[in-house]
Scaffold this active site. Structure first.
Site, PDB file in Angstrom:
ATOM      1  N   HIS A 353       0.845  -1.198   0.000  1.00  0.00           N
ATOM      2  CA  HIS A 353       0.000   0.000   0.000  1.00  0.00           C
ATOM      3  C   HIS A 353       0.882   1.251   0.000  1.00  0.00           C
ATOM      4  O   HIS A 353       1.776   1.405   0.830  1.00  0.00           O
ATOM      5  CB  HIS A 353      -0.961   0.021   1.186  1.00  0.00           C
ATOM      6  CG  HIS A 353      -1.980   1.110   1.041  1.00  0.00           C
ATOM      7  ND1 HIS A 353      -3.160   0.947   0.349  1.00  0.00           N
ATOM      8  CD2 HIS A 353      -1.964   2.397   1.440  1.00  0.00           C
ATOM      9  CE1 HIS A 353      -3.823   2.076   0.332  1.00  0.00           C
ATOM     10  NE2 HIS A 353      -3.126   2.988   0.992  1.00  0.00           N
ATOM     11  N   ALA A 354       0.607   2.156  -0.925  1.00  0.00           N
ATOM     12  CA  ALA A 354       1.481   3.312  -1.147  1.00  0.00           C
ATOM     13  C   ALA A 354       1.572   4.209   0.085  1.00  0.00           C
ATOM     14  O   ALA A 354       0.584   4.440   0.778  1.00  0.00           O
ATOM     15  CB  ALA A 354       0.964   4.125  -2.331  1.00  0.00           C
ATOM     16  N   HIS A 383      -0.065  11.787  -5.771  1.00  0.00           N
ATOM     17  CA  HIS A 383      -0.592  11.844  -4.403  1.00  0.00           C
ATOM     18  C   HIS A 383       0.540  11.712  -3.378  1.00  0.00           C
ATOM     19  O   HIS A 383       0.662  12.523  -2.453  1.00  0.00           O
ATOM     20  CB  HIS A 383      -1.620  10.719  -4.215  1.00  0.00           C
ATOM     21  CG  HIS A 383      -2.138  10.590  -2.820  1.00  0.00           C
ATOM     22  ND1 HIS A 383      -3.329  11.145  -2.406  1.00  0.00           N
ATOM     23  CD2 HIS A 383      -1.616   9.989  -1.717  1.00  0.00           C
ATOM     24  CE1 HIS A 383      -3.519  10.900  -1.110  1.00  0.00           C
ATOM     25  NE2 HIS A 383      -2.494  10.185  -0.674  1.00  0.00           N
ATOM     26  N   GLU A 384       1.366  10.707  -3.561  1.00  0.00           N
ATOM     27  CA  GLU A 384       2.444  10.472  -2.590  1.00  0.00           C
ATOM     28  C   GLU A 384       3.464  11.607  -2.608  1.00  0.00           C
ATOM     29  O   GLU A 384       3.943  12.042  -1.562  1.00  0.00           O
ATOM     30  CB  GLU A 384       3.138   9.130  -2.871  1.00  0.00           C
ATOM     31  CG  GLU A 384       2.240   7.906  -2.729  1.00  0.00           C
ATOM     32  CD  GLU A 384       1.505   7.848  -1.400  1.00  0.00           C
ATOM     33  OE1 GLU A 384       2.021   8.370  -0.398  1.00  0.00           O
ATOM     34  OE2 GLU A 384       0.393   7.299  -1.362  1.00  0.00           O
ATOM     35  N   HIS A 387       2.606  14.488  -0.484  1.00  0.00           N
ATOM     36  CA  HIS A 387       2.999  14.328   0.929  1.00  0.00           C
ATOM     37  C   HIS A 387       4.456  14.758   1.126  1.00  0.00           C
ATOM     38  O   HIS A 387       4.796  15.485   2.047  1.00  0.00           O
ATOM     39  CB  HIS A 387       2.885  12.866   1.355  1.00  0.00           C
ATOM     40  CG  HIS A 387       1.484  12.359   1.533  1.00  0.00           C
ATOM     41  ND1 HIS A 387       0.552  12.994   2.314  1.00  0.00           N
ATOM     42  CD2 HIS A 387       0.866  11.239   1.073  1.00  0.00           C
ATOM     43  CE1 HIS A 387      -0.585  12.288   2.314  1.00  0.00           C
ATOM     44  NE2 HIS A 387      -0.416  11.225   1.564  1.00  0.00           N
ATOM     45  N   GLU A 411      -3.551  14.886   2.597  1.00  0.00           N
ATOM     46  CA  GLU A 411      -4.023  13.955   1.563  1.00  0.00           C
ATOM     47  C   GLU A 411      -4.479  14.669   0.296  1.00  0.00           C
ATOM     48  O   GLU A 411      -4.738  14.019  -0.722  1.00  0.00           O
ATOM     49  CB  GLU A 411      -5.184  13.106   2.114  1.00  0.00           C
ATOM     50  CG  GLU A 411      -4.831  12.255   3.329  1.00  0.00           C
ATOM     51  CD  GLU A 411      -3.694  11.274   3.073  1.00  0.00           C
ATOM     52  OE1 GLU A 411      -3.434  10.951   1.900  1.00  0.00           O
ATOM     53  OE2 GLU A 411      -3.053  10.853   4.058  1.00  0.00           O
ATOM     54  N   HIS A 513      -6.359   0.396   5.586  1.00  0.00           N
ATOM     55  CA  HIS A 513      -6.313   1.376   6.673  1.00  0.00           C
ATOM     56  C   HIS A 513      -6.906   0.852   7.981  1.00  0.00           C
ATOM     57  O   HIS A 513      -6.684   1.454   9.030  1.00  0.00           O
ATOM     58  CB  HIS A 513      -7.018   2.662   6.248  1.00  0.00           C
ATOM     59  CG  HIS A 513      -6.415   3.250   4.995  1.00  0.00           C
ATOM     60  ND1 HIS A 513      -6.555   2.655   3.758  1.00  0.00           N
ATOM     61  CD2 HIS A 513      -5.645   4.345   4.805  1.00  0.00           C
ATOM     62  CE1 HIS A 513      -5.905   3.380   2.854  1.00  0.00           C
ATOM     63  NE2 HIS A 513      -5.341   4.393   3.456  1.00  0.00           N
ATOM     64  N   TYR A 523      -9.435  11.273   4.067  1.00  0.00           N
ATOM     65  CA  TYR A 523      -9.583  11.145   2.618  1.00  0.00           C
ATOM     66  C   TYR A 523     -10.892  11.739   2.131  1.00  0.00           C
ATOM     67  O   TYR A 523     -10.995  12.227   1.007  1.00  0.00           O
ATOM     68  CB  TYR A 523      -9.472   9.683   2.180  1.00  0.00           C
ATOM     69  CG  TYR A 523      -8.166   9.050   2.579  1.00  0.00           C
ATOM     70  CD1 TYR A 523      -6.976   9.417   1.959  1.00  0.00           C
ATOM     71  CD2 TYR A 523      -8.112   8.111   3.602  1.00  0.00           C
ATOM     72  CE1 TYR A 523      -5.770   8.848   2.331  1.00  0.00           C
ATOM     73  CE2 TYR A 523      -6.912   7.541   3.981  1.00  0.00           C
ATOM     74  CZ  TYR A 523      -5.747   7.907   3.345  1.00  0.00           C
ATOM     75  OH  TYR A 523      -4.560   7.343   3.727  1.00  0.00           O
TER      76      TYR A 523
HETATM   77  O1  X8Z Z   1      -4.245   5.333   1.085  1.00  0.00           O
HETATM   78  C1  X8Z Z   1      -4.228   6.155   0.195  1.00  0.00           C
HETATM   79  C2  X8Z Z   1      -2.896   6.658  -0.366  1.00  0.00           C
HETATM   80  C3  X8Z Z   1      -1.857   6.715   0.669  1.00  0.00           C
HETATM   81  S1  X8Z Z   1      -2.174   7.931   1.844  1.00  0.00           S
HETATM   82  C4  X8Z Z   1      -2.443   5.749  -1.479  1.00  0.00           C
HETATM   83  N1  X8Z Z   1      -5.377   6.597  -0.356  1.00  0.00           N
HETATM   84  C5  X8Z Z   1      -6.671   6.118   0.091  1.00  0.00           C
HETATM   85  C6  X8Z Z   1      -6.871   4.655  -0.261  1.00  0.00           C
HETATM   86  O2  X8Z Z   1      -6.108   4.130  -1.072  1.00  0.00           O
HETATM   87  O3  X8Z Z   1      -7.800   4.039   0.251  1.00  0.00           O
HETATM   88  C7  X8Z Z   1      -5.502   7.605  -1.400  1.00  0.00           C
HETATM   89  C8  X8Z Z   1      -6.957   7.633  -1.750  1.00  0.00           C
HETATM   90  C9  X8Z Z   1      -7.677   6.981  -0.613  1.00  0.00           C
HETATM   91 ZN    ZN Z   2      -1.906   9.830   1.267  1.00  0.00          ZN
END
Ligand code: X8Z
Ligand code: ZN
Length: 615
Positions: A353-354, A383-384, A387, A411, A513, A523
């Site tokens: 997960h990024a 997105h990354e 940050h 975010e 998450h 988010y």
């Molecule tokens: O978790 C993330 C990023 C890292 S902060 C890739 N996002 C959420 C997800 O993937 O559920 C970005 C959009 C929503």
């Molecule tokens: Zn993020």
């Protein structure tokens, strides 16, 4: 690594999206003074000691968390759990020490704000008592690593979560989709007992810090009361829900037409695995299914362009850097390129997960991604990087302000930049030929394509923490963990699982998450904020055309103003930061609604005569 600073700053063992540490104080700094009432001068000294020691502890914890996330073994889990426990113990001691100054008169603005950050910012607080922090940290580490090592199947063959995620976007075979969805969701099952225990411990920790439960503690980080914040999120959802409802109705009709009523009935909820994403959180991958003839043909597909131009993951990251450079931000440091994990290593378990990291709170910026060459990861890279540029912009702030204005801001930055990835921008960077730029007659398609990601996400962005808030305050009990999750998915998203679920399942655990303990409302906020930032940037750039065609690529003035907001870090209440860049002090859905206004009109027209809604 720092002990918890705010909802954004994650515990050592809990590296999430912006992996940071929590502020640390030594036992001596946190201990009450021997005698007499506390004074403002003592509070200043307490905060100064915390900042000094937090900074020192920081890098140590971050390096361990990095190694754990990029090389999951029993040993790195052990290390991450150990350093996480140390960090949590210090953070809690600190938070309790800060409470001693609650009634002290004459505190400066900064000391008061920093004490609040210390008291409220722990994502997973441990209660006092021998071994509690260690148990909590061991569980949290195990949950995250279980997710990282998770596997599902396709046609019976084991597949990593990262591969399944991509395949959910490309397969149009309902049987395959169902198999991938079901097998991946089994990853949550073994997490259930750990999750129950983790909630018990962390809730107890939150109570000892004076909160009714952990959810209230999470909601306390927005420069308003937890109740006001919950009400604000309801209000914001109310603003954008009509747009979601129209999109849901339209998409359901197209899925029904494609798959037939047995797979997707004409009315009621949408089958969750048909939307092109493992969690049905973003639907852009099935744009081909919903695209209307003519107006919907936008003339290009980002994934195809990237493939045609032989983009590599590295080249995508360089392209992202190029956008920020065009705004006037300094290039990323050499160490970013040396130390980041940009693709999935072949020979070891990692957390795919990024996430974006700031290992030393100065210049040691990194991303960790299992990047694939497709349109989704093109956006995720931006997105990354958002940050990372935020982290570097505020690195001159004192330790406790090394954070965004609120977690939604962190975010939103990279996403707002990615909104500038317009056809015209793609021409500028040589991905698209000039004669391929879709004309105004394709605006509906461009907006629909964007809405499938941006609008579709909104209810999901809200419900993940609706579920956790309920779990933390006891309204949702372990006996109905899964049913409550399924109910919220139906209520907010209007979707339904492709196979029957029971309390033997733990579907929330199949979303990063939840085992990763990253609060999620950020988010939802970011989805709205990014349009506020984008609209403001386009105004600054003097753009007068349709909002969605604006790209502020290359605009140094926008870059300068953006940097001014980012550099504030967490030093001021978030409305001040918002005002600095946009001129308004309110988070709102207005900009997003303005962006999609032409689509809303069009969708209403398309949906005429349909029985929209699902309940
Ligand atoms: O978790 C993330 C990023 C890292 S902060 C890739 N996002 C959420 C997800 O993937 O559920 C970005 C959009 C929503
Ligand atoms: Zn993020």
């Amino acid at each position: 690594m720092r002990l918890i600073v705010s909802t954004l700053a994650l515990g050592v063992a809990l590296a999430g999206c912006t992996a940071k540490d929590e502020p640390v104080a030594s036992a001596s700094a946190a201990a009450p003074a021997a005698q007499g009432p506390a004074t403002a001068a003592e509070a200043d000294a307490f905060v100064a000691a915390a900042e000094k020691e937090g900074m020192e502890f920081g890098e140590y914890g971050a390096r361990i968390a990095w190694v754990n996330s990029t090389y999951i073994t029993d040993d790195t889990d052990w290390l991450a759990a150990k350093v996480g426990a140390e960090g949590t113990e210090l953070a809690v001691k600190y938070a309790k020490g800060a409470a001693r100054f609650d009634k002290v008169a004459g505190l400066s603005f900064d000391t008061k704000r920093k004490l609040d950050i210390l008291k409220q910012g722990i994502v997973l607080p441990a209660p006092a008592g021998e071994g509690a922090a260690q148990e909590l940290s061991t569980i949290a580490t195990r949950l995250q690593s279980t997710y990282g090592k998770g596997r599902g199947t396709l046609n019976g063959n084991p597949m990593s979560g990262n591969d399944l995620e991509a395949l959910m976007g490309t397969s149009r075979n309902p049987a395959e989709l169902k198999e991938m969805w079901t097998s991946w969701h089994a990853v949550g099952k073994p997490m259930r007992q750990d999750y129950v225990r983790m909630v018990e411990i962390a809730n107890q920790g939150a109570k000892e810090l004076g909160f009714s439960d952990l959810g209230a503690m999470w909601r306390s980080n927005y420069d308003m009361s937890p109740e006001e914040f919950a009400a604000l999120t309801d209000k914001l959802w109310g603003e954008v829900k009509p747009l979601y409802d129209e999109l849901h109705c339209f998409t359901r009709g197209k899925l029904n037409a494609k798959y037939g009523a047995v797979v997707q009935p004409k009315t009621g909820p949408i089958r969750a695995d048909l939307l092109g994403n493992m969690w049905a959180q973003e639907w852009g991958s099935i744009y081909d299914v919903v695209a209307p003839k003519g107006a919907g043909d936008v003339g290009y597909d980002l994934t195809a362009l990237l493939e045609a131009k032989k983009y590599t993951p590295l080249k995508i990251v360089q392209t992202g850097e190029g956008f920020f450079s065009s705004l006037g931000f300094a290039p990323l440091p050499k160490t970013f390129w040396d130390r980041s994990m940009i693709t999935k290593p072949a020979d070891r378990e990692v957390v795919c997960h990024a996430s974006a990291w700031d290992v030393d709170n100065k210049e040691d910026l990194r991303i960790k991604m299992c990047t694939k060459v497709n349109g989704n990861d093109f956006v995720t890279v931006h997105h990354e990087l958002g940050h990372n540029y935020y982290q570097r912009a505020y690195n001159q702030q004192p330790y406790l302000y090394l954070n965004s204005a609120n977690d939604g801001f962190h975010e939103a930055i990279g996403d707002m930049v990615a909104l500038s990835v317009t056809p015209e921008y793609l021409v500028q960077i040589g991905l698209l030929n000039k004669n391929q730029v879709p004309d105004a007659s394709k605006d509906t398609g461009l907006l629909l394509r964007q809405a499938m990601d941006k609008v579709a996400f909104l209810p999901f962005g809200l419900l993940v923490d609706r579920w956790r808030w309920g779990v933390f305050n006891g309204e949702i009990t372990p006996a109905n963990y899964n049913q409550a999750w399924t109910d919220l998915r139906l209520q907010y998203q209007g979707i339904t699982p492709p196979v029957a679920r029971s309390e033997a399942d733990f579907d929330p655990g199949a979303k990063f998450h939840v085992p990763g303990n990253t609060p999620y409302t950020r988010y939802f906020l970011a989805r709205l904020l990014q349009f506020q930032f984008y609209e403001a940037a386009c105004k600054q750039a003097g753009w007068t055309g349709p909002l969605h065609r604006c790209s502020f690529y290359g605009n140094k003035e926008v870059g300068q103003k953006l940097n001014a907001m980012l550099a504030m870090g967490a030093s001021k209440p978030w409305p001040d930061a918002l005002e600095a860049f946009t001129g308004t002090r309110e988070m709102s859905g207005k900009s997003m609604i303005a962006y999609f206004q032409p689509l809303m009109t069009w969708l209403k027209e398309q949906n005429k005569g349909q029985q929209c809604g699902w309940q």
